[in-house]
Design a protein around this motif. Structure first.
Motif, PDB file in Angstrom:
ATOM      1  N   SER A  56       6.960   8.939   3.286  1.00  0.00           N
ATOM      2  CA  SER A  56       7.153   7.495   3.378  1.00  0.00           C
ATOM      3  C   SER A  56       7.081   6.773   2.038  1.00  0.00           C
ATOM      4  O   SER A  56       7.384   5.583   1.958  1.00  0.00           O
ATOM      5  N   SER A  57       6.674   7.474   0.972  1.00  0.00           N
ATOM      6  CA  SER A  57       6.586   6.811  -0.327  1.00  0.00           C
ATOM      7  C   SER A  57       6.816   7.816  -1.447  1.00  0.00           C
ATOM      8  O   SER A  57       6.743   9.033  -1.243  1.00  0.00           O
ATOM      9  N   TRP A  58       7.109   7.278  -2.616  1.00  0.00           N
ATOM     10  CA  TRP A  58       7.323   8.112  -3.802  1.00  0.00           C
ATOM     11  C   TRP A  58       6.730   7.371  -4.991  1.00  0.00           C
ATOM     12  O   TRP A  58       6.948   6.165  -5.154  1.00  0.00           O
ATOM     13  N   LYS A  59       5.952   8.088  -5.826  1.00  0.00           N
ATOM     14  CA  LYS A  59       5.302   7.450  -6.959  1.00  0.00           C
ATOM     15  C   LYS A  59       5.907   7.917  -8.258  1.00  0.00           C
ATOM     16  O   LYS A  59       5.949   9.113  -8.552  1.00  0.00           O
ATOM     17  N   GLY A  60       6.409   6.965  -9.028  1.00  0.00           N
ATOM     18  CA  GLY A  60       6.914   7.253 -10.360  1.00  0.00           C
ATOM     19  C   GLY A  60       5.905   6.837 -11.409  1.00  0.00           C
ATOM     20  O   GLY A  60       4.763   6.460 -11.088  1.00  0.00           O
ATOM     21  N   GLN A  97      15.495  11.129  -3.344  1.00  0.00           N
ATOM     22  CA  GLN A  97      16.209  11.597  -2.156  1.00  0.00           C
ATOM     23  C   GLN A  97      15.402  12.653  -1.409  1.00  0.00           C
ATOM     24  O   GLN A  97      15.320  12.634  -0.171  1.00  0.00           O
ATOM     25  N   GLN A  98      14.807  13.573  -2.156  1.00  0.00           N
ATOM     26  CA  GLN A  98      14.048  14.653  -1.526  1.00  0.00           C
ATOM     27  C   GLN A  98      12.840  14.116  -0.766  1.00  0.00           C
ATOM     28  O   GLN A  98      12.444  14.663   0.263  1.00  0.00           O
ATOM     29  N   SER A  99      12.248  13.034  -1.263  1.00  0.00           N
ATOM     30  CA  SER A  99      11.120  12.425  -0.548  1.00  0.00           C
ATOM     31  C   SER A  99      11.574  11.888   0.798  1.00  0.00           C
ATOM     32  O   SER A  99      10.885  12.046   1.812  1.00  0.00           O
ATOM     33  N   LEU A 120      14.077  -0.231   0.959  1.00  0.00           N
ATOM     34  CA  LEU A 120      13.337   0.340  -0.158  1.00  0.00           C
ATOM     35  C   LEU A 120      12.542  -0.761  -0.842  1.00  0.00           C
ATOM     36  O   LEU A 120      13.112  -1.769  -1.272  1.00  0.00           O
ATOM     37  N   ARG A 121      11.226  -0.588  -0.912  1.00  0.00           N
ATOM     38  CA  ARG A 121      10.379  -1.524  -1.638  1.00  0.00           C
ATOM     39  C   ARG A 121       9.839  -0.847  -2.892  1.00  0.00           C
ATOM     40  O   ARG A 121       9.420   0.305  -2.843  1.00  0.00           O
ATOM     41  N   ALA A 122       9.833  -1.579  -3.988  1.00  0.00           N
ATOM     42  CA  ALA A 122       9.324  -1.056  -5.254  1.00  0.00           C
ATOM     43  C   ALA A 122       8.097  -1.861  -5.661  1.00  0.00           C
ATOM     44  O   ALA A 122       8.186  -3.069  -5.905  1.00  0.00           O
ATOM     45  N   TYR A 123       6.958  -1.196  -5.699  1.00  0.00           N
ATOM     46  CA  TYR A 123       5.706  -1.837  -6.085  1.00  0.00           C
ATOM     47  C   TYR A 123       5.391  -1.466  -7.537  1.00  0.00           C
ATOM     48  O   TYR A 123       5.526  -0.308  -7.923  1.00  0.00           O
ATOM     49  N   PRO A 124       4.950  -2.423  -8.335  1.00  0.00           N
ATOM     50  CA  PRO A 124       4.610  -2.100  -9.728  1.00  0.00           C
ATOM     51  C   PRO A 124       3.405  -1.173  -9.786  1.00  0.00           C
ATOM     52  O   PRO A 124       2.434  -1.338  -9.067  1.00  0.00           O
ATOM     53  N   PHE A 138       9.597   3.669   1.811  1.00  0.00           N
ATOM     54  CA  PHE A 138      10.849   3.726   2.559  1.00  0.00           C
ATOM     55  C   PHE A 138      10.596   3.331   4.007  1.00  0.00           C
ATOM     56  O   PHE A 138       9.627   3.766   4.621  1.00  0.00           O
ATOM     57  N   GLU A 139      11.504   2.521   4.535  1.00  0.00           N
ATOM     58  CA  GLU A 139      11.405   2.094   5.930  1.00  0.00           C
ATOM     59  C   GLU A 139      12.794   2.133   6.555  1.00  0.00           C
ATOM     60  O   GLU A 139      13.745   1.542   6.018  1.00  0.00           O
TER      61      GLU A 139
END
Length: 339
Positions: free
Chosen positions: A250-254, A242-244, A270-274, A261-262
């Motif tokens: 525009s993106s967050w890395k886990g 949320q804070q991102s 929300l797109r999740a890339y491996p 995010f768009e």
């Protein structure tokens, strides 16, 4: 005469059929405005507010997570938030979600703050209905949450308009379930369309609203996020993500995935890339992992990288920890699955 509405069964059926057709080729924001415009052919109104809201447990004050305004100022919702605790319409709908609320704006039946707010926007007749949407309250385990998620639609008439009639309320009650279902279908269609547009690289996708509540996540999206957040309930995005968004990042890395995010209308896509776990290894650790995967021994690797065997063992323990494995057999399997 202005304010009169006469809708036949045939009119309602045609409206519902058009709803589902439109939900398959429109973006959510456009779809909601189109729906409101079409609804005016069934029920006359001068302005409207359509939103999705969460009623927390033991509370009759909603947390509004999405808005679509028709013939109302852009700051209408911000103004409403100041008198939300005095909104007796929301309270009435919450207490009896099976019946539409229909009334003239007057002090005898509403709070003074609410009346002043509505009169300020030339609203003198109100017809509101909400539809509980349990589908979007399922947690990560498929259980119902403790809060009440609803879609609500408030139709307004100005000073010159006649009072809403019972047939208007019945019409809204009949079409509202279809409006909610078609919106969910529209959100699902948007997710699938945006996901398939980058099918070669996108793992999972979802939509979320202004309250960071997920809508129609793709298969496996929740399970993916739970790899980084095991205790996550699967409804509202974790605080870090949320804070991102709030920080216009525009993106967050886990650890296991990267999110982008768009903004799409009043929602976010929300797109999740491996994320390859190999990227977490140092250059030397990646080299050791590759050599082990090729069947090299400790001594062979030590000679090739010009390091002592004990150093190779230390690298190996670090690799085990980062990749979540326990031995060289698992290392070979993991490495081959990630390259």
């Amino acid at each position: 005469m202005k304010g009169k509405s006469v809708s036949t069964t045939e009119d309602i059926l045609q409206f519902v059929a058009l709803l589902y057709q439109a939900s398959s080729h429109m973006q959510p924001g456009d779809f909601k405005q189109w729906t409101i415009t079409q609804l005016r052919q069934l029920i006359h109104f001068d302005s409207a507010w359509w939103g999705r809201a969460l009623f927390p447990e033991l509370s009759d004050t909603p947390e509004v997570h999405g808005n679509s305004l028709f013939q109302l100022p852009e700051d209408y919702f911000e103004q409403w938030q100041k008198i939300a605790d005095c909104d007796t319409i929301a309270e009435s709908l919450y207490n009896d979600a099976t019946r539409p609320f229909m009334s003239e704006v007057q002090l005898e039946t509403m709070s003074g703050a609410l009346c002043n707010f509505l009169w300020q926007h030339d609203i003198h007749q109100v017809l509101s209905f909400m539809k509980v949407d349990p589908e979007l309250l399922l947690d990560a385990k498929g259980n119902m949450g403790e809060s009440l998620l609803v879609d609500f639609l408030s139709l307004y008439r100005n000073r010159e308009g006649e009072a809403f009639e019972p047939q208007d309320g019945n019409c809204l009650r009949l079409v509202m379930p279809h409006i909610v279902l078609s919106l969910n279908h529209c959100l699902e269609f948007s997710v699938l369309t945006n996901q398939s547009a980058q099918a070669n690289s996108v793992l999972e996708a979802a939509m979320f609203d202004s309250g960071f509540m997920l809508n129609t996540p793709s298969i496996g999206f929740i399970e993916l996020l739970k790899r980084d957040y095991p205790d996550w309930d699967g409804c509202v995005l974790p605080d870090e993500i949320q804070q991102s968004v709030l920080g216009n990042i525009s993106s967050w890395k886990g650890r296991h995935f990267t999110l982008t995010f768009e903004s799409i209308d009043s929602y976010w896509f929300l797109r999740a890339y491996p994320s390859s776990l190999l990227s977490e290894l140092t250059e030397r650790e990646a080299q050791v992992a590759e050599l082990f995967a090729k069947g090299k021994t400790y001594m062979e690797i030590a000679q090739e990288i010009n390091r002592a065997p004990t150093t190779v063992r230390n690298h190996l323990q670090s690799i085990y920890l980062k990749l979540g494995i326990r031995n060289k057999v698992e290392l070979v399997e993991k490495y081959r699955s990630l390259i």
